[in-house]
Design a protein around this motif. Structure first.
Motif, PDB file in Angstrom:
ATOM      1  N   MET A 120       0.867  -1.239  -0.163  1.00 16.03           N
ATOM      2  CA  MET A 120      -0.031  -0.065  -0.009  1.00 16.03           C
ATOM      3  C   MET A 120       0.860   1.284   0.030  1.00 16.03           C
ATOM      4  SD  MET A 120      -3.069  -0.906   2.654  1.00 16.03           S
ATOM      5  CE  MET A 120      -3.771  -2.329   2.689  1.00 16.03           C
ATOM      6  N   TYR A 121       1.656   1.113   0.833  1.00 14.36           N
ATOM      7  CA  TYR A 121       2.786   2.565   0.934  1.00 14.36           C
ATOM      8  C   TYR A 121       3.644   2.674  -0.330  1.00 14.36           C
ATOM      9  CZ  TYR A 121       2.480   3.161   6.038  1.00 14.36           C
ATOM     10  OH  TYR A 121       2.060   3.592   7.309  1.00 14.36           O
ATOM     11  N   GLU A 122       3.875   1.626  -1.065  1.00 13.66           N
ATOM     12  CA  GLU A 122       4.532   1.671  -2.431  1.00 13.66           C
ATOM     13  C   GLU A 122       3.536   2.364  -3.433  1.00 13.66           C
ATOM     14  OE1 GLU A 122       5.645  -2.288  -3.313  1.00 13.66           O
ATOM     15  OE2 GLU A 122       7.405  -2.317  -2.026  1.00 13.66           O
ATOM     16  N   LYS A 126       3.521   5.658  -5.678  1.00 10.65           N
ATOM     17  CA  LYS A 126       3.674   5.511  -7.325  1.00 10.65           C
ATOM     18  C   LYS A 126       2.594   6.556  -7.599  1.00 10.65           C
ATOM     19  CE  LYS A 126       5.154   0.731  -8.175  1.00 10.65           C
ATOM     20  NZ  LYS A 126       6.118   1.042  -9.040  1.00 10.65           N
ATOM     21  N   ILE A 127       1.086   6.812  -7.105  1.00 11.36           N
ATOM     22  CA  ILE A 127       0.340   7.718  -7.350  1.00 11.36           C
ATOM     23  C   ILE A 127       0.936   9.082  -7.313  1.00 11.36           C
ATOM     24  CG2 ILE A 127      -1.805   8.651  -6.640  1.00 11.36           C
ATOM     25  CD1 ILE A 127      -2.426   5.831  -5.253  1.00 11.36           C
ATOM     26  N   GLU A 137      -4.459   7.334 -12.422  1.00 16.17           N
ATOM     27  CA  GLU A 137      -5.819   6.668 -12.232  1.00 16.17           C
ATOM     28  C   GLU A 137      -5.335   4.898 -12.057  1.00 16.17           C
ATOM     29  OE1 GLU A 137      -9.365   6.933 -11.480  1.00 16.17           O
ATOM     30  OE2 GLU A 137      -8.176   8.795 -12.289  1.00 16.17           O
ATOM     31  N   LEU A 138      -4.471   4.656 -12.868  1.00 20.78           N
ATOM     32  CA  LEU A 138      -3.976   3.139 -12.629  1.00 20.78           C
ATOM     33  C   LEU A 138      -3.626   2.794 -11.315  1.00 20.78           C
ATOM     34  CD1 LEU A 138      -3.345   0.525 -14.053  1.00 20.78           C
ATOM     35  CD2 LEU A 138      -0.821   1.535 -14.464  1.00 20.78           C
ATOM     36  N   TRP A 139      -2.765   3.783 -10.638  1.00 24.41           N
ATOM     37  CA  TRP A 139      -2.102   3.345  -9.328  1.00 24.41           C
ATOM     38  C   TRP A 139      -3.203   3.646  -8.250  1.00 24.41           C
ATOM     39  CZ3 TRP A 139       1.384   0.032 -10.009  1.00 24.41           C
ATOM     40  CH2 TRP A 139       2.226   0.030 -10.961  1.00 24.41           C
ATOM     41  N   ASP A 140      -4.126   4.684  -8.485  1.00 20.78           N
ATOM     42  CA  ASP A 140      -5.004   5.099  -7.434  1.00 20.78           C
ATOM     43  C   ASP A 140      -6.030   3.935  -7.404  1.00 20.78           C
ATOM     44  OD1 ASP A 140      -6.163   7.237  -5.952  1.00 20.78           O
ATOM     45  OD2 ASP A 140      -7.735   6.356  -6.873  1.00 20.78           O
ATOM     46  N   ARG A 186      -3.253  17.283  -5.515  1.00 16.22           N
ATOM     47  CA  ARG A 186      -2.171  16.221  -5.434  1.00 16.22           C
ATOM     48  C   ARG A 186      -1.579  15.985  -4.294  1.00 16.22           C
ATOM     49  NH1 ARG A 186       2.899  15.776  -9.630  1.00 16.22           N
ATOM     50  NH2 ARG A 186       3.396  13.948  -9.357  1.00 16.22           N
ATOM     51  N   PRO A 187      -1.053  17.073  -3.365  1.00 21.49           N
ATOM     52  CA  PRO A 187      -0.518  17.094  -2.257  1.00 21.49           C
ATOM     53  C   PRO A 187      -1.590  16.321  -1.116  1.00 21.49           C
ATOM     54  CG  PRO A 187       0.196  19.071  -3.139  1.00 21.49           C
ATOM     55  CD  PRO A 187      -1.029  18.522  -3.963  1.00 21.49           C
ATOM     56  N   VAL A 188      -2.584  17.164  -1.265  1.00 28.40           N
ATOM     57  CA  VAL A 188      -3.632  16.617  -0.218  1.00 28.40           C
ATOM     58  C   VAL A 188      -3.848  15.247  -0.422  1.00 28.40           C
ATOM     59  CG1 VAL A 188      -6.173  16.894   0.510  1.00 28.40           C
ATOM     60  CG2 VAL A 188      -4.784  19.004  -0.253  1.00 28.40           C
ATOM     61  N   THR A 189      -4.306  14.729  -1.542  1.00 23.02           N
ATOM     62  CA  THR A 189      -4.626  13.251  -1.964  1.00 23.02           C
ATOM     63  C   THR A 189      -3.261  12.441  -1.433  1.00 23.02           C
ATOM     64  OG1 THR A 189      -5.610  13.985  -3.883  1.00 23.02           O
ATOM     65  CG2 THR A 189      -4.945  11.569  -3.531  1.00 23.02           C
ATOM     66  N   PHE A 190      -1.990  12.679  -1.454  1.00 20.32           N
ATOM     67  CA  PHE A 190      -0.909  12.003  -1.071  1.00 20.32           C
ATOM     68  C   PHE A 190      -0.871  12.084   0.390  1.00 20.32           C
ATOM     69  CE2 PHE A 190       3.323  12.115   0.819  1.00 20.32           C
ATOM     70  CZ  PHE A 190       3.914  11.072   0.434  1.00 20.32           C
ATOM     71  N   ASN A 191      -1.235  13.039   1.145  1.00 20.21           N
ATOM     72  CA  ASN A 191      -1.469  13.101   2.633  1.00 20.21           C
ATOM     73  C   ASN A 191      -2.669  11.996   3.072  1.00 20.21           C
ATOM     74  OD1 ASN A 191       0.846  14.655   2.837  1.00 20.21           O
ATOM     75  ND2 ASN A 191      -0.502  16.677   2.674  1.00 20.21           N
ATOM     76  N   GLN A 192      -3.608  12.084   2.421  1.00 18.30           N
ATOM     77  CA  GLN A 192      -4.815  11.473   2.773  1.00 18.30           C
ATOM     78  C   GLN A 192      -4.562   9.887   2.520  1.00 18.30           C
ATOM     79  OE1 GLN A 192      -8.066  13.076   0.583  1.00 18.30           O
ATOM     80  NE2 GLN A 192      -8.605  14.880   2.229  1.00 18.30           N
ATOM     81  N   HIS A 193      -3.995   9.537   1.545  1.00 22.25           N
ATOM     82  CA  HIS A 193      -3.738   8.337   1.103  1.00 22.25           C
ATOM     83  C   HIS A 193      -2.808   7.673   2.115  1.00 22.25           C
ATOM     84  CE1 HIS A 193      -4.753   8.253  -3.443  1.00 22.25           C
ATOM     85  NE2 HIS A 193      -5.840   7.867  -2.814  1.00 22.25           N
ATOM     86  N   THR A 194      -1.811   8.490   2.520  1.00 27.72           N
ATOM     87  CA  THR A 194      -0.565   8.208   3.651  1.00 27.72           C
ATOM     88  C   THR A 194      -1.722   7.781   5.152  1.00 27.72           C
ATOM     89  OG1 THR A 194       1.023   9.085   2.598  1.00 27.72           O
ATOM     90  CG2 THR A 194       1.250   8.729   4.939  1.00 27.72           C
ATOM     91  N   ALA A 195      -2.533   8.779   5.482  1.00 28.88           N
ATOM     92  CA  ALA A 195      -3.167   8.757   6.619  1.00 28.88           C
ATOM     93  C   ALA A 195      -4.019   7.327   6.467  1.00 28.88           C
ATOM     94  CB  ALA A 195      -4.184   9.774   6.732  1.00 28.88           C
TER      95      ALA A 195
END
Length: 241
Positions: A120-122, A126-127, A137-140, A186-195
């Motif tokens: 998941m972290y990987e 990639k996203i 879209e693929l990696w998401d 994009r930065p928001v999505t990265f932080n949300q995915h990480t959370a």
């Protein structure tokens, strides 16, 4: 020993190893016969014979004009998924996602293995690092399906896959990318995915579910903003016509 038979047995062994690995696309699609032939260093006939064995065993299935996929052949109702998707819209899809995916994240927090979480972290990375809409879209999609798969509920996963089919639609990708660009998410999505993944790694179902809900709400708000803008522009065009 017959060389062709030997090549077929070797191809079968290697394909079994591929199916056991995490090296397939998010939708479980195998590479083409030509690609597999080059990967394994055997003839396409050997690859085809090995795939026939795996299909007979229920390890793979083939869709005419699309390719070969890992797992048993889906049941008959999945043939109608295309018409189901065509009869809905983005807002309906988001309403369903908001009610299903937080539950999947909660279950994943209880059932995901360490290797799953590492994957998941990987995918989150990639996203973020993808430079084009198709890649993002693929990696998401791969990340969200990984979470759904780790929930350990086959019925939930089937429902998720129906929803996830929308991602294959070009119109969906276009409007998603416009929403990302307009909202600079994009930065928001990265932080949300990480959370989300952090909560799953911490084995905290409540936090994982809420993190997923907040992520999807952000996407929903962006989509509403874009579709509202499109509607306003259409009204202006009608006035000027």
């Amino acid at each position: 020993m017959d060389e062709t038979r030997g090549n077929s047995n070797y191809a079968l062994e290697r394909l079994r190893a591929l199916l056991r690995s995490d090296g397939l696309d998010a939708d479980g699609k195998l590479p083409t016969e030509r690609t597999l032939s080059e990967m394994l260093g055997v003839g396409r006939r050997a690859v085809r014979r090995a795939l026939e064995v795996l299909e007979a065993e229920g390890r793979v299935w083939r869709r005419q004009g699309s390719g070969t996929y890992a797992g048993p052949r889906p049941d008959g109702w999945s043939d109608h998924v295309g018409s189901i998707v065509a009869g809905t819209d983005l807002m309906e899809v988001m309403e369903v996602r908001l009610r299903i995916e937080p539950q999947l994240a909660q279950l994943a927090a209880m059932r995901a293995k360490a290797a799953d979480i590492e994957r998941m972290y990987e995918l989150v990375k990639k996203i973020y690092e993808s430079t084009d809409a198709d890649g993002r879209e693929l990696w998401d999609g791969a990340l969200h399906r990984q979470i759904a798969q780790c929930a350990g509920n086959g019925f939930f996963l089937t429902i998720f896959d129906v929803i996830n089919r929308v991602r294959q639609d070009e119109a969906w990708q276009t409007i998603r990318e416009r929403a990302r660009s307009a909202s600079r998410t994009r930065p928001v999505t990265f932080n949300q995915h990480t959370a989300i993944v952090d909560a799953i790694a911490a084995r905290d179902p409540a936090r994982a579910g809420e993190a997923m809900r907040q992520h999807l709400l952000t996407l929903q708000e962006s989509l509403v903003r874009i579709t509202s803008l499109d509607h306003s522009e259409m009204e202006v065009d009608k006035t000027l016509a």
